[in-house]
Design a protein around this motif. Structure first.
Motif, PDB file in Angstrom:
ATOM      1  N   GLY A 111       0.851  -1.186   0.000  1.00  0.00           N
ATOM      2  CA  GLY A 111       0.000   0.000   0.000  1.00  0.00           C
ATOM      3  C   GLY A 111       0.882   1.230   0.000  1.00  0.00           C
ATOM      4  N   LYS A 112       0.257   2.396  -0.118  1.00  0.00           N
ATOM      5  CA  LYS A 112       1.058   3.625  -0.086  1.00  0.00           C
ATOM      6  C   LYS A 112       1.589   3.847   1.342  1.00  0.00           C
ATOM      7  CE  LYS A 112      -2.830   6.600   0.866  1.00  0.00           C
ATOM      8  NZ  LYS A 112      -3.789   7.592   0.421  1.00  0.00           N
ATOM      9  N   PRO A 113       2.483   4.795   1.541  1.00  0.00           N
ATOM     10  CA  PRO A 113       3.008   5.043   2.889  1.00  0.00           C
ATOM     11  C   PRO A 113       1.913   5.472   3.879  1.00  0.00           C
ATOM     12  CG  PRO A 113       4.378   6.128   1.240  1.00  0.00           C
ATOM     13  CD  PRO A 113       3.161   5.624   0.517  1.00  0.00           C
ATOM     14  N   ASN A 114       2.096   5.074   5.131  1.00  0.00           N
ATOM     15  CA  ASN A 114       1.277   5.584   6.247  1.00  0.00           C
ATOM     16  C   ASN A 114      -0.170   5.064   6.310  1.00  0.00           C
ATOM     17  OD1 ASN A 114       1.908   7.251   8.488  1.00  0.00           O
ATOM     18  ND2 ASN A 114       0.414   8.740   7.781  1.00  0.00           N
ATOM     19  N   VAL A 115      -0.485   4.017   5.544  1.00  0.00           N
ATOM     20  CA  VAL A 115      -1.864   3.491   5.576  1.00  0.00           C
ATOM     21  C   VAL A 115      -2.131   2.602   6.790  1.00  0.00           C
ATOM     22  CG1 VAL A 115      -2.336   3.617   3.097  1.00  0.00           C
ATOM     23  CG2 VAL A 115      -1.270   1.568   4.031  1.00  0.00           C
ATOM     24  N   GLY A 116      -1.033   2.095   7.405  1.00  0.00           N
ATOM     25  CA  GLY A 116      -1.210   1.247   8.589  1.00  0.00           C
ATOM     26  C   GLY A 116      -0.776  -0.194   8.380  1.00  0.00           C
ATOM     27  N   VAL A 128       5.377   9.447   6.993  1.00  0.00           N
ATOM     28  CA  VAL A 128       5.419   8.547   5.836  1.00  0.00           C
ATOM     29  C   VAL A 128       6.794   7.898   5.707  1.00  0.00           C
ATOM     30  CG1 VAL A 128       3.627   9.757   4.527  1.00  0.00           C
ATOM     31  CG2 VAL A 128       6.019  10.388   4.213  1.00  0.00           C
ATOM     32  N   GLN A 129       6.827   6.761   5.025  1.00  0.00           N
ATOM     33  CA  GLN A 129       8.075   6.011   4.804  1.00  0.00           C
ATOM     34  C   GLN A 129       8.792   5.609   6.085  1.00  0.00           C
ATOM     35  OE1 GLN A 129      10.002   8.474   1.784  1.00  0.00           O
ATOM     36  NE2 GLN A 129       7.925   8.551   0.980  1.00  0.00           N
ATOM     37  N   THR A 130       8.021   5.087   6.994  1.00  0.00           N
ATOM     38  CA  THR A 130       8.602   4.572   8.224  1.00  0.00           C
ATOM     39  C   THR A 130       9.330   3.255   7.945  1.00  0.00           C
ATOM     40  OG1 THR A 130       6.931   5.641   9.572  1.00  0.00           O
ATOM     41  CG2 THR A 130       8.024   3.724  10.542  1.00  0.00           C
ATOM     42  N   THR A 131       8.656   2.352   7.269  1.00  0.00           N
ATOM     43  CA  THR A 131       9.252   1.036   6.984  1.00  0.00           C
ATOM     44  C   THR A 131      10.185   1.137   5.786  1.00  0.00           C
ATOM     45  OG1 THR A 131       7.246  -0.005   7.808  1.00  0.00           O
ATOM     46  CG2 THR A 131       8.707  -1.387   6.488  1.00  0.00           C
ATOM     47  N   ARG A 132      11.390   0.571   5.949  1.00  0.00           N
ATOM     48  CA  ARG A 132      12.369   0.624   4.867  1.00  0.00           C
ATOM     49  C   ARG A 132      12.771  -0.762   4.381  1.00  0.00           C
ATOM     50  NH1 ARG A 132      16.350   5.237   7.474  1.00  0.00           N
ATOM     51  NH2 ARG A 132      15.153   7.046   6.787  1.00  0.00           N
ATOM     52  N   ILE A 190      -9.507  -2.232   3.829  1.00  0.00           N
ATOM     53  CA  ILE A 190      -9.803  -0.805   3.959  1.00  0.00           C
ATOM     54  C   ILE A 190      -9.593  -0.451   5.424  1.00  0.00           C
ATOM     55  CG2 ILE A 190     -11.634   0.931   3.767  1.00  0.00           C
ATOM     56  CD1 ILE A 190     -12.652  -0.884   1.376  1.00  0.00           C
ATOM     57  N   ASN A 191      -8.522   0.285   5.688  1.00  0.00           N
ATOM     58  CA  ASN A 191      -8.099   0.501   7.073  1.00  0.00           C
ATOM     59  C   ASN A 191      -8.565   1.855   7.615  1.00  0.00           C
ATOM     60  OD1 ASN A 191      -6.796  -0.220   9.471  1.00  0.00           O
ATOM     61  ND2 ASN A 191      -4.917   0.847   8.876  1.00  0.00           N
ATOM     62  N   LYS A 192      -8.484   1.966   8.914  1.00  0.00           N
ATOM     63  CA  LYS A 192      -8.829   3.174   9.682  1.00  0.00           C
ATOM     64  C   LYS A 192     -10.328   3.471   9.638  1.00  0.00           C
ATOM     65  CE  LYS A 192      -4.191   5.070   8.877  1.00  0.00           C
ATOM     66  NZ  LYS A 192      -3.322   6.208   8.699  1.00  0.00           N
ATOM     67  N   ILE A 193     -11.139   2.402   9.638  1.00  0.00           N
ATOM     68  CA  ILE A 193     -12.593   2.623   9.622  1.00  0.00           C
ATOM     69  C   ILE A 193     -13.077   3.175  10.958  1.00  0.00           C
ATOM     70  CG2 ILE A 193     -13.118   0.895   7.844  1.00  0.00           C
ATOM     71  CD1 ILE A 193     -14.291  -0.737  10.380  1.00  0.00           C
ATOM     72  N   ASP A 194     -12.210   3.163  11.968  1.00  0.00           N
ATOM     73  CA  ASP A 194     -12.597   3.764  13.257  1.00  0.00           C
ATOM     74  C   ASP A 194     -12.839   5.262  13.150  1.00  0.00           C
ATOM     75  OD1 ASP A 194      -9.553   4.722  14.444  1.00  0.00           O
ATOM     76  OD2 ASP A 194      -9.608   3.144  12.954  1.00  0.00           O
ATOM     77  N   VAL A 195     -12.316   5.870  12.065  1.00  0.00           N
ATOM     78  CA  VAL A 195     -12.567   7.314  11.897  1.00  0.00           C
ATOM     79  C   VAL A 195     -13.733   7.579  10.941  1.00  0.00           C
ATOM     80  CG1 VAL A 195     -10.159   7.930  12.376  1.00  0.00           C
ATOM     81  CG2 VAL A 195     -10.880   7.588  10.019  1.00  0.00           C
ATOM     82  N   SER A 212      -9.928  -1.952  11.322  1.00  0.00           N
ATOM     83  CA  SER A 212      -9.132  -0.959  12.020  1.00  0.00           C
ATOM     84  C   SER A 212      -7.939  -1.713  12.594  1.00  0.00           C
ATOM     85  CB  SER A 212      -9.924  -0.294  13.145  1.00  0.00           C
ATOM     86  OG  SER A 212      -9.022   0.423  13.968  1.00  0.00           O
ATOM     87  N   ALA A 213      -6.796  -1.524  11.966  1.00  0.00           N
ATOM     88  CA  ALA A 213      -5.582  -2.229  12.414  1.00  0.00           C
ATOM     89  C   ALA A 213      -5.248  -1.806  13.836  1.00  0.00           C
ATOM     90  CB  ALA A 213      -4.427  -1.928  11.474  1.00  0.00           C
ATOM     91  N   GLU A 214      -5.546  -0.546  14.143  1.00  0.00           N
ATOM     92  CA  GLU A 214      -5.188  -0.023  15.454  1.00  0.00           C
ATOM     93  C   GLU A 214      -6.106  -0.579  16.550  1.00  0.00           C
ATOM     94  OE1 GLU A 214      -3.067   3.804  15.694  1.00  0.00           O
ATOM     95  OE2 GLU A 214      -5.016   4.451  16.436  1.00  0.00           O
TER      96      GLU A 214
HETATM   97  N1  GTP Z   1      -7.127   5.882  13.260  1.00  0.00           N
HETATM   98  C1  GTP Z   1      -6.349   4.878  12.885  1.00  0.00           C
HETATM   99  N2  GTP Z   1      -5.029   5.075  12.730  1.00  0.00           N
HETATM  100  C2  GTP Z   1      -4.269   4.027  12.328  1.00  0.00           C
HETATM  101  C3  GTP Z   1      -4.813   2.744  12.093  1.00  0.00           C
HETATM  102  N3  GTP Z   1      -3.807   1.927  11.700  1.00  0.00           N
HETATM  103  C4  GTP Z   1      -2.686   2.660  11.699  1.00  0.00           C
HETATM  104  N4  GTP Z   1      -2.935   3.931  12.097  1.00  0.00           N
HETATM  105  C5  GTP Z   1      -1.973   5.035  12.237  1.00  0.00           C
HETATM  106  O1  GTP Z   1      -1.455   5.349  10.958  1.00  0.00           O
HETATM  107  C6  GTP Z   1      -0.086   5.771  11.060  1.00  0.00           C
HETATM  108  C7  GTP Z   1       0.790   4.973  10.128  1.00  0.00           C
HETATM  109  O2  GTP Z   1       0.851   3.621  10.595  1.00  0.00           O
HETATM  110  P1  GTP Z   1       1.971   2.612  10.069  1.00  0.00           P
HETATM  111  O3  GTP Z   1       1.559   1.255  10.518  1.00  0.00           O
HETATM  112  O4  GTP Z   1       3.338   3.099  10.425  1.00  0.00           O
HETATM  113  O5  GTP Z   1       1.763   2.752   8.480  1.00  0.00           O
HETATM  114  P2  GTP Z   1       2.578   2.041   7.293  1.00  0.00           P
HETATM  115  O6  GTP Z   1       1.592   1.774   6.218  1.00  0.00           O
HETATM  116  O7  GTP Z   1       3.343   0.892   7.804  1.00  0.00           O
HETATM  117  O8  GTP Z   1       3.539   3.230   6.828  1.00  0.00           O
HETATM  118  P3  GTP Z   1       4.960   3.139   6.009  1.00  0.00           P
HETATM  119  O9  GTP Z   1       5.841   2.186   6.727  1.00  0.00           O
HETATM  120  O10 GTP Z   1       5.450   4.537   6.063  1.00  0.00           O
HETATM  121  O11 GTP Z   1       4.612   2.713   4.617  1.00  0.00           O
HETATM  122  C8  GTP Z   1       0.286   5.640  12.539  1.00  0.00           C
HETATM  123  O12 GTP Z   1       0.158   6.901  13.139  1.00  0.00           O
HETATM  124  C9  GTP Z   1      -0.745   4.649  13.058  1.00  0.00           C
HETATM  125  O13 GTP Z   1      -0.984   4.809  14.438  1.00  0.00           O
HETATM  126  C10 GTP Z   1      -6.228   2.562  12.300  1.00  0.00           C
HETATM  127  O14 GTP Z   1      -6.800   1.487  12.136  1.00  0.00           O
HETATM  128  N5  GTP Z   1      -6.921   3.663  12.681  1.00  0.00           N
END
Ligand code: GTP
Ligand code: MG
Length: 301
Positions: A12-17, A37-41, A120-125, A153-155
């Motif tokens: 997925g794109k950066p920062n999607v979770g 963004v771009q946390t994982t390398r 489809i992530n972050k449905i909590d929002v 919601s991964a979180e």
């Molecule tokens: N509200 C909400 N935030 C989430 C959820 N999952 C992840 N996040 C937030 O999204 C941000 C990015 O999460 P990461 O898991 O680092 O995303 P990533 O896709 O691995 O990002 P890259 O490694 O940069 O590609 C963090 O601030 C998480 O806390 C979710 O289900 N709901």
């Protein structure tokens, strides 16, 4: 039905979770997470074993339009992970919406022809059901090989158990590929570098998080039962060094304390951590530096 096993790459794109989901699936933190963004390398294997099967999930760097050589490597690793996967798990971000980099992800996964599930992530929002439905339609239209989609919601964990269940069902019958207590394919040394980088990501802003690499010099189990770790935090410019060090060393001290706490938990050992800050000009443009400071060699083999 026999035991199932296989490889599932999470793209997925950066920062999607993506990393947040990997950690939830594995049940332990194996991949660092941040709001940048771009946390994982790297390609990071997270192994999930249940009574029904074993899944090797690969967390990957976010696919984006690269702006420097390191970025090119990240995309290469993510796209490279597609090959050899039994199933792809594509992730989109409801909160952020569909953006140009989602189209880039679609280009790569569509041409791979590998069967995929869409998360489809972050449905909590989610504001309303209607807006979620509309987003789902938009996301599904992007990808050609999606067999099923999941609202998660991964979180918070919503929908994650069901997703795992369906993934295992979709995999071929096969043997266990890792012993059941193994949860990652990355070394402790790698994890140590990532933990340090996570604290830098958490405590700094603007260009610092992206300009930082970590190099582990020493990683030794001293006979005293203490794990001795010596590492360099590498930045790109002289002006970034004092930011990492902080006023009277306050920042580096904080990074060290937080990193050591995490390491002691993960390695189940007392840790002695020594950190240094180094400047390597434009390291993100230079192959050798990139490989050293992001532990890329294993990914490119
Ligand atoms: N509200 C909400 N935030 C989430 C959820 N999952 C992840 N996040 C937030 O999204 C941000 C990015 O999460 P990461 O898991 O680092 O995303 P990533 O896709 O691995 O990002 P890259 O490694 O940069 O590609 C963090 O601030 C998480 O806390 C979710 O289900 N709901
Ligand atoms: Mg990540």
């Amino acid at each position: 039905m026999g035991f199932k096993s296989g490889v599932v790459s999470l793209v997925g794109k950066p920062n999607v979770g993506k990393s947040t989901l990997i950690n939830r699936l594995v049940g332990e933190k194996i991949a660092i997470v941040s709001d940048k963004v771009q946390t994982t390398r790297n390609r990071i294997g997270g192994i999930v074993t249940t009574e029904k099967g074993q899944v090797i999930f690969y967390d990957t760097p976010g696919i984006h339009k690269p702006l420097h050589r390191l970025g090119q490597y990240l995309v290469k690793i993510a796209v490279g992970a597609l090959n050899g996967s039994d199933l792809l798990l594509i992730m989109v971000d409801y909160e952020d919406g569909i953006k140009a980099s989602d189209h880039l992800v679609a280009k790569h996964v569509n041409s791979s022809k590998i069967p995929a599930f869409l998360a489809i992530n972050k449905i909590d929002v989610a504001l309303t059901k209607a807006s979620l439905n509309e987003f789902t339609k938009k996301a599904l239209a992007l990808f050609e090989n999606v067999e099923k989609h999941f609202l998660i919601s991964a979180e918070k964990g919503d929908g994650v158990d069901e997703l795992l269940e369906e993934i295992i069902q979709r995999l071929p019958e096969g043997p266990m590929l890792y012993p059941e207590d193994v949860i990652t394919d990355r070394s402790s040394r790698f994890m140590a570098a990532e933990i340090i980088r996570e604290k830098v990501l958490m405590l700094t802003k603007e260009e610092i998080p992206h300009s930082t690499g970590v190099y582990i010099h020493d990683f030794q189990d001293k006979e005293t039962g203490v794990l001795f770790i010596r590492a360099d935090i590498v930045v790109e410019r002289q002006s970034q060094k004092p930011i990492i060090i902080g006023k009277q060393g306050a920042m580096i001290k904080k990074i060290g304390i937080l990193a050591r706490q995490d390491m002691e938990y993960i390695f189940d050992s007392k840790v002695f951590l020594e950190l240094f800050v180094k400047v390597r000009k434009k390291w993100r443009e230079k192959d050798n530096f990139i490989q050293d400071f992001t532990n890329l060699r294993e990914d490119l083999e």
